[in-house]
Design an enzyme around this catalytic site. Sequence first.
Site, short mmCIF file in Angstrom:
data_model
loop_
_atom_site.label_atom_id
_atom_site.label_comp_id
_atom_site.label_asym_id
_atom_site.label_seq_id
_atom_site.Cartn_x
_atom_site.Cartn_y
_atom_site.Cartn_z
N HIS A 24 26.95 -9.94 6.86
CA HIS A 24 27.30 -8.68 7.53
C HIS A 24 28.69 -8.79 8.15
O HIS A 24 28.88 -9.45 9.18
CB HIS A 24 26.26 -8.38 8.62
CG HIS A 24 26.41 -7.05 9.27
ND1 HIS A 24 25.34 -6.38 9.83
CD2 HIS A 24 27.49 -6.24 9.48
CE1 HIS A 24 25.76 -5.23 10.33
NE2 HIS A 24 27.06 -5.13 10.15
N HIS A 69 32.89 -6.68 8.27
CA HIS A 69 33.73 -5.52 7.93
C HIS A 69 35.11 -6.04 7.53
O HIS A 69 35.80 -6.66 8.35
CB HIS A 69 33.85 -4.60 9.15
CG HIS A 69 32.52 -4.09 9.63
ND1 HIS A 69 32.00 -2.89 9.22
CD2 HIS A 69 31.60 -4.65 10.45
CE1 HIS A 69 30.80 -2.72 9.77
NE2 HIS A 69 30.53 -3.77 10.53
N LEU A 70 35.48 -5.80 6.27
CA LEU A 70 36.80 -6.25 5.81
C LEU A 70 37.82 -5.11 5.83
O LEU A 70 39.01 -5.32 5.60
CB LEU A 70 36.70 -6.85 4.40
CG LEU A 70 35.86 -8.14 4.30
CD1 LEU A 70 35.82 -8.64 2.86
CD2 LEU A 70 36.40 -9.23 5.23
N ASN A 119 31.60 0.91 5.36
CA ASN A 119 32.25 1.96 6.18
C ASN A 119 33.77 1.86 6.10
O ASN A 119 34.48 1.67 7.08
CB ASN A 119 31.76 1.91 7.63
CG ASN A 119 32.03 0.59 8.35
OD1 ASN A 119 32.23 -0.43 7.71
ND2 ASN A 119 32.05 0.63 9.66
N HIS A 163 21.05 -0.55 9.89
CA HIS A 163 21.59 -0.47 11.26
C HIS A 163 20.67 0.49 11.99
O HIS A 163 20.70 1.69 11.73
CB HIS A 163 23.04 0.04 11.21
CG HIS A 163 23.63 0.39 12.54
ND1 HIS A 163 24.74 -0.25 13.05
CD2 HIS A 163 23.30 1.31 13.47
CE1 HIS A 163 25.06 0.27 14.22
NE2 HIS A 163 24.19 1.23 14.50
N ASP A 180 28.71 -9.79 11.93
CA ASP A 180 29.13 -8.39 12.15
C ASP A 180 30.61 -8.36 12.56
O ASP A 180 31.02 -7.57 13.42
CB ASP A 180 28.25 -7.70 13.21
CG ASP A 180 28.45 -6.18 13.22
OD1 ASP A 180 29.16 -5.65 12.33
OD2 ASP A 180 27.90 -5.52 14.12
O1 DOR Z 1 30.28 -2.72 16.93
C1 DOR Z 1 30.23 -2.28 15.79
N1 DOR Z 1 31.34 -2.15 15.04
N2 DOR Z 1 29.07 -1.87 15.31
C2 DOR Z 1 28.97 -1.20 14.14
O2 DOR Z 1 27.88 -0.84 13.78
C3 DOR Z 1 30.17 -0.89 13.36
C4 DOR Z 1 31.25 -1.84 13.66
C5 DOR Z 1 32.59 -1.39 13.13
O3 DOR Z 1 32.66 -0.96 11.99
O4 DOR Z 1 33.57 -1.49 13.87
#
Ligand code: DOR
Length: 456
Positions: A73, A75-76, A107, A192, A324
Site C-alpha cells: 500500500h 502512493h507513487l 488515486n 479503505h 501507506d
Molecule cells: O493519509 C492518507 N493519505 N490517507 C489516504 O487514504 C490517502 C493518502 C493520500 O493519498 O495522500
Amino acid sequence: MNNEAMFLLIHGARIIDPSQGIDQVGDLLIVEGKIAQVGRAILSGQLSEWTKKKMETLDATGLIVCPGFIDIHCHLREPGFENKETIATGTKAAAIGGFVAVCCMPNTDPPLDNAAVVDWVKRKASKDGVVAVFPIGCITKNRKGEELTDFAELTEAGVVGFSDDGAPVMNSQLMRRALEHSRTLGLPIIDHCEDKALSAGGIINEGRMSDKLRLKGIPAAAEEVMVARDLILAKLTRAKLHIAHVSTKGSMELIRRAKEETIPVTSEVTPHHLTLTETQITSGPPHKSLNPNAKVNPPLRTVEDVNALIEGLKEGVIDAIATDHAPHTSADKNCGLEAAAFGISGFETALGCLLSLVHQGKLSLVQLISKLTHEPAKIIARNNELGTLKIGVPANITLLDPDLEWVVNSHNFVSKGKNTPYEGYRFRGKIMATIANSKLVHIDDSLVIKQSNAAI
Ligand code: DOR
C-alpha cells in the site's frame, strides 16, 4: 558492482526467512542473479573456478539478511501529481527503505481505472523504477462510487487488486457487485474503510485530544461501520477482502471475529499506527505547535488502539505491515491544519520506527520480518517469487543492521515528500542494502562489496 548478472556471496549474516522457517547464521550465495545456496558457510571448494572468478563478496557479519520487503500500500503519485512524487523518486525511496516491490494506489490523475493507464504506469515503472511496481486498479470509474470499472480488463493489464482508496464505495449494492466480480478473478478488494458522513470535516481522532484542541474529530466508528459492512458482504460473496490501514481496536476485534468465522479477510497496519498516538499532532516545532505531518487518514488513535493493533499483529489477526507512503509537497502540508493534506511519507522511516517495537520487546524480529515479506507476498499472490529466499528464485533481498543508530532528517529523504512526523527521531536499526530483482538498488556508504578472489 556488476549488475548485469549478479554473482554475490553474502558472508556471515543472520539469515531470517519466515517463508521457510530459516533463522541461522551463515552465508547466502547468488549465482547469475538467482539464489543458489542459503544457510551454512560456503566453502571455496564448492564453487567452480568460473563462478569464483565472477564472484563478489560482502561481509555481512552482524547484519540481518532476509527476503526483500514488500509494501502492499503506497502512493507513487504518477501520473498527475509529479510535484509530490514520481515513480523514479518513489521507488528509489522504497529501495532505501528495504522494499523490493510496492503496490501503488490508483488515486492518480487520471486514476487507474482502465487498462491504458495501468499499462502506462507499468511501462513507466519498468523504465524509471528501481523496484517492482504492482498497480492497484480502481473499483469504480473515476473513483466516483457510481459505476464499476472493467475488472477483467484491469486484471488482464496486471493489477494486483481493486480499491477506490480514500474514496470508499458508499453504495452497498455496488460493493457487493465489486466483491462478486473480484471473486471470479481471484483478486482482493483492498478496502479503505471510512464512512464519509461520519468522518466529514474531521482532522484528528475524535476523543480527548480533539476535545482539548477544539478540532473536529474522526470517530473510530467511521472506520468500524465500514469494516463491519464489508465483512458482512465478504461473508455473503466469499470474495477476498483486504482491509487497509486498520487503526482501531474495534476494527481489529471485528476482523478477529470474521477470521474465526472463516470469512476470507486479510488486513494490514501501518508503521505509524503501530508507533504513534493522537498526541503526535502537538509535536510541531518550535513550541509544540500543531504538526500537519501528523495529520493522516485514518488518524493516529489512542494508546489503547496502538496496543490492540500490536496484539492483533502478533496473533495474526492483522496479516501484514504496509506503509501507506503518502508524499505531499510542503505547500500541501503547511497551509493550516484544517486545509493540510492527509498523509505521511513512510518508505524511508518504516524499518527504523518498526524496530523500536522489537527493541521494546513488543514484537520479535522474526515476526516483524514475516509481516514485511512472507505475509504481504501471500496477499498479492500474483508473484510467488517474492517474499522468500527459496533456491532458484531471482534475488530479492534486504540487508539490515538492527542496532545502527541514526537520526531522521527529512532533508535527506530521496522521496519528494518530506512530510514525516518522525523528524529528529533517533532510530536504532537501518537498511544497509537492497537487492531488487537481482540488482543492487541501494547500499549504505559503510558497506563494501569486494572482488571475491581474496575472500573465498
Ligand atoms: O493519509 C492518507 N493519505 N490517507 C489516504 O487514504 C490517502 C493518502 C493520500 O493519498 O495522500
